[in-house]
Motif scaffolding. Structure first.
Motif, PDB file in Angstrom:
ATOM      1  N   GLU A  17       0.819  -1.214   0.000  1.00  0.00           N
ATOM      2  CA  GLU A  17       0.000   0.000   0.000  1.00  0.00           C
ATOM      3  C   GLU A  17       0.851   1.261   0.000  1.00  0.00           C
ATOM      4  N   THR A  18       1.879   1.324   0.849  1.00  0.00           N
ATOM      5  CA  THR A  18       2.705   2.534   0.869  1.00  0.00           C
ATOM      6  C   THR A  18       3.500   2.687  -0.418  1.00  0.00           C
ATOM      7  N   ILE A  21       0.949   4.103  -2.985  1.00  0.00           N
ATOM      8  CA  ILE A  21       0.535   5.475  -2.689  1.00  0.00           C
ATOM      9  C   ILE A  21       1.670   6.465  -2.938  1.00  0.00           C
ATOM     10  N   ASP A  27      -4.215   6.592  -5.452  1.00  0.00           N
ATOM     11  CA  ASP A  27      -5.084   6.814  -4.296  1.00  0.00           C
ATOM     12  C   ASP A  27      -5.710   5.490  -3.889  1.00  0.00           C
ATOM     13  N   LEU A  28      -5.455   5.068  -2.655  1.00  0.00           N
ATOM     14  CA  LEU A  28      -6.050   3.838  -2.126  1.00  0.00           C
ATOM     15  C   LEU A  28      -7.003   4.220  -1.000  1.00  0.00           C
TER      16      LEU A  28
END
Length: 305
Positions: A17-18, A21, A27-28
Protein backbone atom coordinates in the motif's frame (compact mmCIF):
# COMPACT_ATOMS: atom_id res chain seq x y z
CA UNK A 1 23.89 -19.22 14.18
CA UNK A 2 25.48 -17.12 11.47
CA UNK A 3 23.45 -15.05 9.01
CA UNK A 4 24.39 -17.44 6.19
CA UNK A 5 22.73 -20.38 7.98
CA UNK A 6 19.52 -18.65 9.04
CA UNK A 7 16.77 -20.83 7.48
CA UNK A 8 15.11 -18.14 5.38
CA UNK A 9 13.40 -19.96 2.55
CA UNK A 10 10.75 -17.71 0.97
CA UNK A 11 11.06 -14.24 -0.49
CA UNK A 12 7.88 -12.25 0.04
CA UNK A 13 6.90 -8.71 -0.86
CA UNK A 14 7.20 -5.34 0.84
CA UNK A 15 4.74 -2.63 1.79
CA UNK A 16 2.23 -2.87 -1.05
CA UNK A 17 0.00 0.00 0.00
CA UNK A 18 2.71 2.53 0.87
CA UNK A 19 4.61 1.65 -2.30
CA UNK A 20 1.54 2.26 -4.46
CA UNK A 21 0.54 5.47 -2.69
CA UNK A 22 3.91 7.18 -2.40
CA UNK A 23 5.88 5.78 -5.34
CA UNK A 24 3.11 5.40 -7.91
CA UNK A 25 0.76 8.20 -6.89
CA UNK A 26 -2.23 5.86 -6.60
CA UNK A 27 -5.08 6.81 -4.30
CA UNK A 28 -6.05 3.84 -2.13
CA UNK A 29 -9.25 4.65 -0.22
CA UNK A 30 -9.05 3.33 3.33
CA UNK A 31 -5.62 1.88 2.45
CA UNK A 32 -7.44 -0.75 0.35
CA UNK A 33 -5.33 -2.14 -2.50
CA UNK A 34 -8.00 -4.64 -3.51
CA UNK A 35 -9.89 -1.94 -5.43
CA UNK A 36 -7.19 -2.12 -8.12
CA UNK A 37 -8.44 -5.57 -9.10
CA UNK A 38 -11.57 -4.00 -10.56
CA UNK A 39 -9.97 -2.51 -13.69
CA UNK A 40 -7.30 -3.44 -16.22
CA UNK A 41 -4.91 -0.63 -15.27
CA UNK A 42 -5.08 -1.59 -11.63
CA UNK A 43 -4.45 -5.25 -12.35
CA UNK A 44 -1.44 -4.31 -14.50
CA UNK A 45 -0.07 -2.22 -11.65
CA UNK A 46 -0.43 -5.09 -9.21
CA UNK A 47 1.16 -7.52 -11.66
CA UNK A 48 4.18 -5.25 -12.14
CA UNK A 49 4.49 -4.87 -8.38
CA UNK A 50 4.59 -8.61 -7.77
CA UNK A 51 6.98 -9.25 -10.66
CA UNK A 52 9.62 -7.24 -8.81
CA UNK A 53 9.64 -9.90 -6.10
CA UNK A 54 9.57 -12.73 -8.63
CA UNK A 55 12.87 -11.30 -9.87
CA UNK A 56 14.39 -11.18 -6.38
CA UNK A 57 13.50 -14.84 -5.83
CA UNK A 58 14.97 -15.72 -9.25
CA UNK A 59 18.23 -13.89 -8.57
CA UNK A 60 18.73 -15.75 -5.30
CA UNK A 61 17.37 -19.10 -6.51
CA UNK A 62 14.84 -18.93 -3.68
CA UNK A 63 11.25 -19.93 -3.21
CA UNK A 64 8.64 -17.19 -3.49
CA UNK A 65 5.62 -16.42 -1.35
CA UNK A 66 2.96 -14.32 -3.10
CA UNK A 67 0.27 -12.79 -0.86
CA UNK A 68 -3.06 -11.45 -2.07
CA UNK A 69 -3.86 -7.74 -2.04
CA UNK A 70 -6.80 -8.38 0.30
CA UNK A 71 -5.73 -6.95 3.66
CA UNK A 72 -8.81 -4.70 3.60
CA UNK A 73 -11.15 -7.03 1.66
CA UNK A 74 -13.44 -7.93 4.56
CA UNK A 75 -17.02 -6.98 5.30
CA UNK A 76 -16.76 -3.71 7.26
CA UNK A 77 -14.05 -2.20 5.08
CA UNK A 78 -15.71 -3.44 1.91
CA UNK A 79 -19.03 -1.87 2.88
CA UNK A 80 -17.31 1.50 3.34
CA UNK A 81 -16.15 1.24 -0.27
CA UNK A 82 -19.42 -0.01 -1.75
CA UNK A 83 -18.65 -3.74 -1.90
CA UNK A 84 -21.36 -6.14 -0.71
CA UNK A 85 -20.77 -9.79 0.24
CA UNK A 86 -20.93 -11.07 -3.35
CA UNK A 87 -18.56 -8.38 -4.59
CA UNK A 88 -16.09 -9.12 -1.80
CA UNK A 89 -16.15 -12.82 -2.54
CA UNK A 90 -15.43 -12.06 -6.20
CA UNK A 91 -12.59 -9.69 -5.35
CA UNK A 92 -10.93 -12.20 -3.01
CA UNK A 93 -11.14 -14.88 -5.68
CA UNK A 94 -9.80 -12.48 -8.33
CA UNK A 95 -6.85 -11.64 -6.09
CA UNK A 96 -5.93 -15.32 -5.87
CA UNK A 97 -6.38 -15.83 -9.61
CA UNK A 98 -3.95 -13.00 -10.37
CA UNK A 99 -1.25 -14.60 -8.23
CA UNK A 100 -1.91 -18.02 -9.71
CA UNK A 101 -1.33 -16.54 -13.17
CA UNK A 102 1.91 -14.88 -12.09
CA UNK A 103 3.11 -18.12 -10.50
CA UNK A 104 2.27 -20.13 -13.62
CA UNK A 105 4.12 -17.68 -15.85
CA UNK A 106 7.24 -17.54 -13.68
CA UNK A 107 10.07 -20.02 -14.06
CA UNK A 108 10.45 -20.47 -10.31
CA UNK A 109 10.53 -23.95 -8.86
CA UNK A 110 8.45 -23.12 -5.80
CA UNK A 111 5.76 -20.48 -5.35
CA UNK A 112 3.41 -20.45 -2.36
CA UNK A 113 0.20 -18.43 -2.68
CA UNK A 114 -1.19 -17.04 0.57
CA UNK A 115 -4.49 -15.29 1.17
CA UNK A 116 -4.01 -12.16 3.27
CA UNK A 117 -6.43 -10.96 5.97
CA UNK A 118 -6.27 -7.80 8.01
CA UNK A 119 -7.88 -6.78 11.30
CA UNK A 120 -11.51 -5.82 11.49
CA UNK A 121 -10.55 -2.50 13.04
CA UNK A 122 -7.71 -0.06 12.57
CA UNK A 123 -5.00 -2.38 13.84
CA UNK A 124 -2.99 0.53 15.22
CA UNK A 125 -5.39 1.49 18.00
CA UNK A 126 -6.24 -0.81 20.90
CA UNK A 127 -9.88 0.32 20.90
CA UNK A 128 -10.40 -0.42 17.22
CA UNK A 129 -11.03 -4.07 17.98
CA UNK A 130 -12.62 -4.73 21.34
CA UNK A 131 -11.31 -7.99 22.85
CA UNK A 132 -14.51 -8.26 24.93
CA UNK A 133 -16.40 -9.22 21.78
CA UNK A 134 -14.33 -12.38 21.82
CA UNK A 135 -13.19 -15.02 19.35
CA UNK A 136 -16.74 -16.04 18.36
CA UNK A 137 -17.44 -12.62 16.89
CA UNK A 138 -14.05 -12.66 15.18
CA UNK A 139 -14.84 -16.05 13.67
CA UNK A 140 -18.20 -14.87 12.35
CA UNK A 141 -16.66 -11.72 10.92
CA UNK A 142 -13.70 -13.31 9.11
CA UNK A 143 -15.11 -16.66 7.99
CA UNK A 144 -16.57 -15.45 4.66
CA UNK A 145 -13.25 -14.01 3.52
CA UNK A 146 -11.39 -17.11 4.70
CA UNK A 147 -13.81 -19.35 2.80
CA UNK A 148 -13.51 -17.29 -0.39
CA UNK A 149 -9.72 -17.45 -0.31
CA UNK A 150 -9.74 -21.16 0.55
CA UNK A 151 -12.21 -21.99 -2.21
CA UNK A 152 -10.02 -20.08 -4.69
CA UNK A 153 -7.17 -22.46 -3.91
CA UNK A 154 -4.69 -20.65 -1.68
CA UNK A 155 -1.96 -22.68 -0.01
CA UNK A 156 -2.78 -20.99 3.28
CA UNK A 157 -3.97 -17.76 4.83
CA UNK A 158 -2.13 -15.20 6.94
CA UNK A 159 -3.72 -12.55 9.15
CA UNK A 160 -1.54 -9.46 9.54
CA UNK A 161 -1.33 -6.49 11.90
CA UNK A 162 -3.39 -8.09 14.67
CA UNK A 163 -3.32 -6.60 18.14
CA UNK A 164 -5.10 -9.14 20.37
CA UNK A 165 -5.57 -12.84 20.96
CA UNK A 166 -9.35 -12.87 20.51
CA UNK A 167 -9.27 -11.88 16.85
CA UNK A 168 -6.43 -14.32 16.18
CA UNK A 169 -8.39 -17.17 17.76
CA UNK A 170 -11.47 -16.45 15.66
CA UNK A 171 -9.43 -16.42 12.45
CA UNK A 172 -7.72 -19.70 13.34
CA UNK A 173 -11.12 -21.29 13.92
CA UNK A 174 -12.38 -20.08 10.54
CA UNK A 175 -9.27 -21.42 8.80
CA UNK A 176 -9.50 -24.82 10.47
CA UNK A 177 -13.12 -25.05 9.42
CA UNK A 178 -12.14 -24.17 5.83
CA UNK A 179 -9.32 -26.72 5.85
CA UNK A 180 -6.42 -24.33 5.17
CA UNK A 181 -3.19 -23.57 6.99
CA UNK A 182 -3.19 -20.33 8.96
CA UNK A 183 -0.49 -17.98 10.20
CA UNK A 184 -1.00 -15.14 12.65
CA UNK A 185 1.02 -11.94 12.59
CA UNK A 186 0.97 -9.47 15.46
CA UNK A 187 2.21 -5.91 15.41
CA UNK A 188 3.83 -4.12 18.33
CA UNK A 189 4.43 -0.55 19.40
CA UNK A 190 7.82 1.13 19.82
CA UNK A 191 8.12 -0.31 23.35
CA UNK A 192 7.61 -3.86 22.10
CA UNK A 193 4.12 -4.19 23.59
CA UNK A 194 0.92 -4.71 21.66
CA UNK A 195 -1.44 -1.75 21.39
CA UNK A 196 -3.46 -3.25 24.24
CA UNK A 197 -0.42 -3.00 26.51
CA UNK A 198 -0.01 -6.79 26.70
CA UNK A 199 3.24 -8.54 25.96
CA UNK A 200 3.71 -10.59 22.83
CA UNK A 201 4.56 -13.63 24.96
CA UNK A 202 1.30 -13.43 26.92
CA UNK A 203 -0.73 -12.96 23.74
CA UNK A 204 0.90 -15.91 21.97
CA UNK A 205 0.37 -18.06 25.08
CA UNK A 206 -3.35 -17.21 25.10
CA UNK A 207 -3.73 -18.11 21.44
CA UNK A 208 -1.79 -21.34 21.86
CA UNK A 209 -3.95 -22.35 24.83
CA UNK A 210 -7.01 -22.31 22.54
CA UNK A 211 -5.49 -23.63 19.31
CA UNK A 212 -2.10 -22.79 17.90
CA UNK A 213 -1.79 -21.53 14.32
CA UNK A 214 0.65 -23.05 11.87
CA UNK A 215 3.07 -20.23 12.58
CA UNK A 216 3.49 -16.73 13.97
CA UNK A 217 4.78 -13.66 12.17
CA UNK A 218 5.61 -10.11 13.22
CA UNK A 219 4.81 -7.19 10.95
CA UNK A 220 4.42 -3.43 10.69
CA UNK A 221 7.08 -2.30 13.14
CA UNK A 222 10.81 -1.66 12.89
CA UNK A 223 13.20 -4.50 13.81
CA UNK A 224 14.22 -2.50 16.89
CA UNK A 225 10.60 -2.69 18.08
CA UNK A 226 10.41 -6.41 17.33
CA UNK A 227 13.60 -6.91 19.32
CA UNK A 228 11.99 -5.37 22.42
CA UNK A 229 8.98 -7.66 22.06
CA UNK A 230 10.85 -10.95 22.06
CA UNK A 231 11.78 -13.22 24.91
CA UNK A 232 13.80 -16.35 24.11
CA UNK A 233 10.81 -18.69 23.83
CA UNK A 234 8.66 -16.36 21.71
CA UNK A 235 11.61 -15.63 19.41
CA UNK A 236 11.77 -19.32 18.56
CA UNK A 237 8.07 -19.33 17.62
CA UNK A 238 8.31 -16.67 14.91
CA UNK A 239 8.54 -18.09 11.38
CA UNK A 240 8.32 -14.86 9.39
CA UNK A 241 8.86 -11.12 9.70
CA UNK A 242 7.74 -8.15 7.63
CA UNK A 243 9.29 -5.05 9.23
CA UNK A 244 8.63 -1.38 8.60
CA UNK A 245 11.40 0.76 7.16
CA UNK A 246 10.74 3.47 9.73
CA UNK A 247 11.39 3.65 13.46
CA UNK A 248 8.38 5.98 13.88
CA UNK A 249 5.43 4.89 15.98
CA UNK A 250 2.15 3.85 14.39
CA UNK A 251 0.59 7.13 15.52
CA UNK A 252 3.38 9.13 13.91
CA UNK A 253 3.14 7.14 10.67
CA UNK A 254 -0.64 7.63 10.59
CA UNK A 255 -0.22 11.40 10.80
CA UNK A 256 2.66 11.69 8.32
CA UNK A 257 2.01 13.06 4.84
CA UNK A 258 5.40 11.89 3.58
CA UNK A 259 6.95 8.45 3.40
CA UNK A 260 9.74 7.49 5.78
CA UNK A 261 11.37 4.72 3.78
CA UNK A 262 14.49 4.62 5.92
CA UNK A 263 17.72 3.17 4.57
CA UNK A 264 17.41 -0.22 2.81
CA UNK A 265 20.97 -1.25 3.68
CA UNK A 266 20.61 -0.26 7.34
CA UNK A 267 17.27 -2.08 7.56
CA UNK A 268 18.86 -5.21 6.10
CA UNK A 269 21.62 -5.00 8.71
CA UNK A 270 19.08 -4.74 11.52
CA UNK A 271 17.08 -7.68 10.13
CA UNK A 272 20.24 -9.78 9.92
CA UNK A 273 21.10 -8.99 13.52
CA UNK A 274 17.56 -9.72 14.70
CA UNK A 275 17.46 -13.09 12.97
CA UNK A 276 20.33 -14.25 15.14
CA UNK A 277 17.66 -14.47 17.87
CA UNK A 278 15.01 -16.07 15.63
CA UNK A 279 16.16 -19.49 14.41
CA UNK A 280 12.78 -20.52 12.97
CA UNK A 281 12.26 -17.63 10.52
CA UNK A 282 11.79 -18.88 6.97
CA UNK A 283 9.80 -16.02 5.38
CA UNK A 284 11.04 -12.47 5.11
CA UNK A 285 9.73 -9.37 3.38
CA UNK A 286 8.66 -5.88 4.37
CA UNK A 287 5.73 -3.77 5.49
CA UNK A 288 5.03 -0.03 5.55
CA UNK A 289 7.68 2.10 3.85
CA UNK A 290 9.47 -0.84 2.26
CA UNK A 291 9.60 -1.82 -1.39
CA UNK A 292 11.63 -4.13 -3.59
CA UNK A 293 14.83 -2.20 -2.76
CA UNK A 294 14.54 -3.11 0.92
CA UNK A 295 13.67 -6.75 0.30
CA UNK A 296 16.49 -7.08 -2.23
CA UNK A 297 18.94 -5.63 0.32
CA UNK A 298 17.77 -8.14 2.93
CA UNK A 299 18.28 -11.02 0.56
CA UNK A 300 21.70 -9.80 -0.45
CA UNK A 301 22.67 -10.34 3.19
CA UNK A 302 20.51 -13.34 4.06
CA UNK A 303 20.47 -15.62 1.02
CA UNK A 304 22.96 -18.51 1.06
CA UNK A 305 26.08 -17.67 -0.91
Amino acid sequence: MSASTVPVRHVTDGGLETDLIFHHGIDLPDFAAFVLLDDDDGRRTLREYYLGYVEIARIHDAALRLETATWRASADWGARLGYDADALRRINVDAVRLLQQIAAESDLAAVRIVGMLGPRGDGYRSGAWDPITGPDDAYRYHRDQVRALADAGVDGIAAYTLTDAAEARGIIRAAREAGVDVEISFTVETDGLLASGRTLAATVAEVDAAEAPDGYFLNCAHPDHFDRALDAETARRIIGIRPNASRLSHAELDESETLDDGDPVELAERVTALLERMPSVRVIGGCCGTDSRHVAAMWERLAPQ
